[in-house]
Motif scaffolding. Structure first.
Motif, PDB file in Angstrom:
ATOM      1  N   ARG A 153       0.821  -1.212   0.000  1.00 27.59           N
ATOM      2  CA  ARG A 153       0.000   0.000   0.000  1.00 27.59           C
ATOM      3  C   ARG A 153       0.854   1.260   0.000  1.00 27.59           C
ATOM      4  N   ILE A 154       1.884   1.301   0.808  1.00 31.68           N
ATOM      5  CA  ILE A 154       2.721   2.494   0.925  1.00 31.68           C
ATOM      6  C   ILE A 154       3.532   2.708  -0.353  1.00 31.68           C
ATOM      7  N   GLU A 155       3.980   1.629  -0.975  1.00 31.65           N
ATOM      8  CA  GLU A 155       4.765   1.739  -2.204  1.00 31.65           C
ATOM      9  C   GLU A 155       3.986   2.380  -3.346  1.00 31.65           C
ATOM     10  N   GLN A 156       2.664   2.386  -3.262  1.00 28.42           N
ATOM     11  CA  GLN A 156       1.847   3.002  -4.313  1.00 28.42           C
ATOM     12  C   GLN A 156       2.199   4.474  -4.505  1.00 28.42           C
ATOM     13  N   THR A 157       2.635   5.116  -3.428  1.00 27.06           N
ATOM     14  CA  THR A 157       2.947   6.543  -3.498  1.00 27.06           C
ATOM     15  C   THR A 157       4.105   6.825  -4.436  1.00 27.06           C
ATOM     16  N   TYR A 158       5.140   6.015  -4.395  1.00 27.81           N
ATOM     17  CA  TYR A 158       6.364   6.335  -5.132  1.00 27.81           C
ATOM     18  C   TYR A 158       6.702   5.327  -6.228  1.00 27.81           C
ATOM     19  N   PHE A 159       5.898   4.287  -6.382  1.00 24.11           N
ATOM     20  CA  PHE A 159       6.176   3.232  -7.364  1.00 24.11           C
ATOM     21  C   PHE A 159       6.287   3.782  -8.784  1.00 24.11           C
ATOM     22  N   GLU A 160       5.374   4.680  -9.162  1.00 23.84           N
ATOM     23  CA  GLU A 160       5.390   5.215 -10.525  1.00 23.84           C
ATOM     24  C   GLU A 160       6.617   6.066 -10.816  1.00 23.84           C
ATOM     25  N   SER A 161       7.291   6.509  -9.772  1.00 19.57           N
ATOM     26  CA  SER A 161       8.513   7.288  -9.941  1.00 19.57           C
ATOM     27  C   SER A 161       9.745   6.393 -10.006  1.00 19.57           C
TER      28      SER A 161
ATOM     29  N   LEU B 112      11.353  15.966  -6.410  1.00 26.69           N
ATOM     30  CA  LEU B 112      10.573  14.727  -6.438  1.00 26.69           C
ATOM     31  C   LEU B 112      10.132  14.327  -5.038  1.00 26.69           C
ATOM     32  N   THR B 113      11.040  14.399  -4.084  1.00 29.22           N
ATOM     33  CA  THR B 113      10.712  14.012  -2.710  1.00 29.22           C
ATOM     34  C   THR B 113       9.631  14.931  -2.145  1.00 29.22           C
ATOM     35  N   GLU B 114       9.765  16.228  -2.378  1.00 29.72           N
ATOM     36  CA  GLU B 114       8.754  17.189  -1.915  1.00 29.72           C
ATOM     37  C   GLU B 114       7.401  16.916  -2.579  1.00 29.72           C
TER      38      GLU B 114
ATOM     39  N   LEU C  14       5.882  13.727  -0.993  1.00 27.28           N
ATOM     40  CA  LEU C  14       5.748  13.700   0.464  1.00 27.28           C
ATOM     41  C   LEU C  14       4.301  13.833   0.938  1.00 27.28           C
ATOM     42  N   THR C  15       3.569  14.801   0.450  1.00 27.81           N
ATOM     43  CA  THR C  15       2.187  14.990   0.906  1.00 27.81           C
ATOM     44  C   THR C  15       1.309  13.792   0.547  1.00 27.81           C
ATOM     45  N   PRO C  16       1.336  13.302  -0.700  1.00 31.31           N
ATOM     46  CA  PRO C  16       0.546  12.098  -0.990  1.00 31.31           C
ATOM     47  C   PRO C  16       0.964  10.893  -0.142  1.00 31.31           C
ATOM     48  N   HIS C  17       2.256  10.799   0.165  1.00 35.80           N
ATOM     49  CA  HIS C  17       2.757   9.703   0.998  1.00 35.80           C
ATOM     50  C   HIS C  17       2.143   9.770   2.397  1.00 35.80           C
ATOM     51  N   VAL C  18       2.177  10.947   3.007  1.00 31.55           N
ATOM     52  CA  VAL C  18       1.611  11.111   4.353  1.00 31.55           C
ATOM     53  C   VAL C  18       0.096  10.913   4.326  1.00 31.55           C
ATOM     54  N   GLU C  19      -0.563  11.411   3.294  1.00 31.67           N
ATOM     55  CA  GLU C  19      -2.013  11.210   3.171  1.00 31.67           C
ATOM     56  C   GLU C  19      -2.351   9.728   3.049  1.00 31.67           C
ATOM     57  N   ASN C  20      -1.553   8.993   2.290  1.00 32.84           N
ATOM     58  CA  ASN C  20      -1.758   7.551   2.127  1.00 32.84           C
ATOM     59  C   ASN C  20      -1.603   6.845   3.467  1.00 32.84           C
ATOM     60  N   GLU C  21      -0.546   7.174   4.210  1.00 35.94           N
ATOM     61  CA  GLU C  21      -0.329   6.546   5.512  1.00 35.94           C
ATOM     62  C   GLU C  21      -1.433   6.928   6.503  1.00 35.94           C
TER      63      GLU C  21
END
Length: 182
Positions: A55-63, A137-139, A142-149
């Protein structure tokens, strides 16, 4: 003695709760003297880890970033001074072991997300820092990552989250102490 319950069809994968109950029943039939609870708990934690990771990998997988790359990028964003961190400091501040840092940094160097800055005082020493592309990229993620978690944890109340944190810290501290003594 074997179980009389037919296995689930391969197209109908069991949920973790059903799987754990099935394993509990199978052990009760095969070895009624055995308490399978430790095995079930570790299996549950393993499945939780796998589900969380997916689930968490969904945030950055496409990158084209994996969990280790993401951890290093976050570590550099939150903890590095402008000149960067040494590989040893990066290892201490991230979830990545020292032995893996070199490979992880090399992948991020290839992607031009970090750069290696050699020390003017000691050519053998270098620091790793985000490139402008890596920072952007990290910035951005970051927000979608925190929202996902946040969404993942939303099933738990604040009190349940604190209880989970306390219990998880207790267990990991115990395991770390055992590992340190070995």
């Amino acid at each position: 003695m074997t179980s009389t319950t037919a296995p689930a069809p391969t197209g109908d994968l069991p949920t973790t709760a059903r799987l754990l109950e099935r394993i509990r029943e199978d052990w009760a039939q095969l070895r009624p003297d055995l308490d399978p609870q430790p095995m079930l708990m570790v299996l549950l934690l393993d499945r939780l880890h796998s589900a969380l990771s997916r689930r968490i990998e969904q945030t950055y997988f496409e990158s084209d970033i994996n969990a280790s790359n993401w951890d290093l990028l976050l570590t550099l964003l939150r903890s590095a001074p402008p000149e960067g961190l040494t590989p040893s400091e990066l290892s201490q501040l991230s979830a990545i072991s020292g032995a893996s840092i070199t490979n992880r940094v090399a992948r991020l160097l290839d992607k031009k997300l970090v750069e290696r800055v050699v020390s003017a005082q000691d050519r053998r020493s270098a620091q790793i820092r985000l490139t402008p592309t890596g920072r952007a990229l990290t910035e951005k993620l970051l927000t979608p990552h925190v929202e996902n978690e946040t969404q993942v944890l939303s099933v738990l109340t604040q009190e349940e989250q604190r209880t989970l944190e306390r219990l998880a810290l207790k267990l990991v501290s115990h395991l770390e102490c055992q590992t340190a003594q070995e």
